[in-house]
Enzyme design. Structure first.
Site, PDB file in Angstrom:
ATOM      1  N   GLU A 296      35.844  39.394  37.437  1.00 46.58           N
ATOM      2  CA  GLU A 296      36.719  38.598  38.294  1.00 46.58           C
ATOM      3  C   GLU A 296      36.420  37.108  38.189  1.00 46.58           C
ATOM      4  OE1 GLU A 296      38.692  40.294  42.165  1.00 46.58           O
ATOM      5  OE2 GLU A 296      36.823  39.309  42.715  1.00 46.58           O
ATOM      6  N   HIS A 325      24.369  60.595  26.061  1.00 51.29           N
ATOM      7  CA  HIS A 325      25.064  61.809  25.649  1.00 51.29           C
ATOM      8  C   HIS A 325      26.578  61.665  25.766  1.00 51.29           C
ATOM      9  CE1 HIS A 325      21.232  64.044  25.487  1.00 51.29           C
ATOM     10  NE2 HIS A 325      20.907  63.242  26.485  1.00 51.29           N
ATOM     11  N   LYS A 439      48.131  41.391  44.885  1.00 54.53           N
ATOM     12  CA  LYS A 439      48.096  41.359  46.358  1.00 54.53           C
ATOM     13  C   LYS A 439      49.468  41.011  46.924  1.00 54.53           C
ATOM     14  CE  LYS A 439      43.229  40.075  47.094  1.00 54.53           C
ATOM     15  NZ  LYS A 439      42.323  39.014  47.601  1.00 54.53           N
TER      16      LYS A 439
END
Length: 473
Positions: A296, A325, A439
């Site tokens: 961000e 793995h 937003k």
């Protein structure tokens, strides 16, 4: 660069280990020093002017006393503590709880928790998860810490409104002041207005501290104090790291040096991905906190000079040894576009030895009488070695042990590192215009009736219409 507490090992990022094509040369580091001096000067100006406040959070003694008073009240009166927040309002607290409390803290009886409350983090407005948690909590002994600096975080405020209504209807309006603690802007915002009207306890989030840089403010420290974590040690560790990060010289400042390594690796060596890989389950959620502050702060379309250049490394989370793995195959033999950071513990808090069993099976005898901590740290060395052989850069932070002081120092180091590399990129580390677009669209979709919402909704409807014209399988 070694020091008691936290040691920074950057050998495997250097050309002397992995070659000039993928490793950083001493010449490249020295060539960056002039730019580093200018970046340091700029950060000092931002700090002394008060424009950027996270630098000084370790020194706020008055706030510590306020936390302690509130946390003592929590210990006396509540069995459950629920943080309501998202992003920078939750990730740091979650990391502190996972790192410094027992991994089974919420399952322990009260005496084994030292009579500290169970800790829950309510981040996502997922109705299934929210309902499941509320169904098992005894709300009579539950306190909620609502965190939103602006007071209009749509996820946090929706959760707050839901629980506010439950508390008011089940108990009384007067009970609201008992069951809510509000962390928000010290002077303004709708959340502060609600808190004042309902006589709720409040804690300030400094106006000059952005959410992703706020872990060492009321945003993270109240949850830590409620859980019984030594917040004075957290801040002491951050203050010590502040001193270690005071020089403009790259080779004397671990935050600046790691930033410089990542900057050169990104801009000159094609390392577009930054992998954070702790070899400690307790530090697993540090990677979540890191992913936010790195993405961000640094993912930007525009430079401060107004140049469009789409900058930023993509942070990726991994956990040793589990992701040996799954992901390591890609890191060793896939595109050489990553720099990996390992977090390791020189000493684990507990011992757990492999017993001498199956002695008749020769292929297992070398594991007998070895501690699992030794196994995990040797697996880290083995992964470093595999990356080194494939000429893949990596760095490592070694904590002499996992405690509040070291975690506070690690948080602070990465905050400084992020601020510093942003200066090297010439970007604003403290805004998030890409987040703001989403937003605004969310508020419009939810029916907010401001002028800008109506304009945004026109854009959203046009998008949905265009999308509908394409087929789905």
């Amino acid at each position: 660069m070694a020091a008691k507490g936290i040691t920074f090992d950057y050998a495997n990022a250097m050309s002397t280990m992995i070659g000039d094509q993928h490793g950083i040369t001493e010449k490249e580091l020295k060539g960056l020093q002039g730019k580093a001096d200018a970046a340091h000067k700029r950060l000092q100006e931002l700090r002394t002017s008060g424009k950027i406040g996270f630098f000084d959070l370790p020194y706020d003694d008055n706030l510590v006393r306020a936390f302690m008073a509130i946390s003592n009240d929590i210990h006396r009166n509540f069995e459950n503590f629920v943080l309501i927040g998202i992003g920078g309002s939750s990730l740091g607290a979650l990391c502190m709880i996972n790192a410094l409390c027992s991994s089974i803290h919420n399952f322990l009886d009260a005496p084994k928790r030292r009579n500290r409350p169970r800790i829950f983090i309510m981040e996502n407005p997922d109705p299934d998860a929210v309902k499941e948690l509320l169904d098992i909590l005894d709300l009579r002994v539950t306190v909620f810490n609502v965190i939103s600096k602006s007071g209009d975080t749509v996820e946090t405020m929706s959760l707050f409104m839901h629980i506010y209504n439950i508390i008011q209807r089940r108990f009384s309006k007067a009970a609201l002041s008992k069951h809510f603690i509000i962390s928000t802007d010290p002077e303004k915002g709708v959340l502060r207005e609600i808190a004042v009207a309902d006589k709720m306890k409040t804690l300030p989030i400094p106006p000059n501290v952005g959410g992703r840089f706020s872990v060492l403010s009321s945003v993270g420290l109240l949850t830590a104090a409620a859980a019984g974590i030594d917040i004075q040690e957290l801040l002491a560790g951050a203050a010590e790291m502040d001193k270690r990060c005071s020089s403009s010289k790259l080779t004397e400042n671990p935050a600046y040096l790691n930033a410089a390594i990542h900057y050169i690796a990104h801009t000159k060596k094609g390392k577009n991905i930054s992998v954070m890989m702790p070899y400690s389950s307790a530090l697993r959620t540090f990677s979540d906190w890191y992913a936010q502050i790195w993405a961000e702060s640094l993912g930007k379309r525009m430079s401060r000079a107004g140049k469009e250049f789409f900058i930023g490394q993509t942070p990726v989370k991994a956990l040793g040894a589990i992701d040996q793995h799954s992901q390591i195959q890609l890191y060793v033999e896939g595109p050489n576009d990553k720099i990996t950071t390992f977090l390791s513990l020189a000493k684990f808090n507990k011992e757990c030895k492999v017993p001498k069993v199956f002695q008749n099976i020769a292929s297992l005898n070398h594991l007998a009488d070895k501690d699992l901590g030794e196994l995990l740290n040797n697996e880290l060395i083995a992964t470093e070695f595999a990356l080194y052989k494939a000429k893949r850069p990596s760095v490592k932070f070694i904590l002499d042990e996992l405690n509040a002081k070291n975690l506070g120092g690690l948080f602070y180091l990465y905050e400084v590192q992020t601020a510093f590399i942003a200066e090297l990129y010439d970007i604003n580390a403290y805004d998030q215009p890409g987040v703001e677009e989403g937003k605004k669209a969310t508020h419009a979709l939810m029916g907010r009736d401001k002028k800008e919402d109506k304009e945004k909704m026109k854009e959203v409807r046009a998008y949905l219409k265009e999308k509908k014209s394409h087929k789905c399988l």
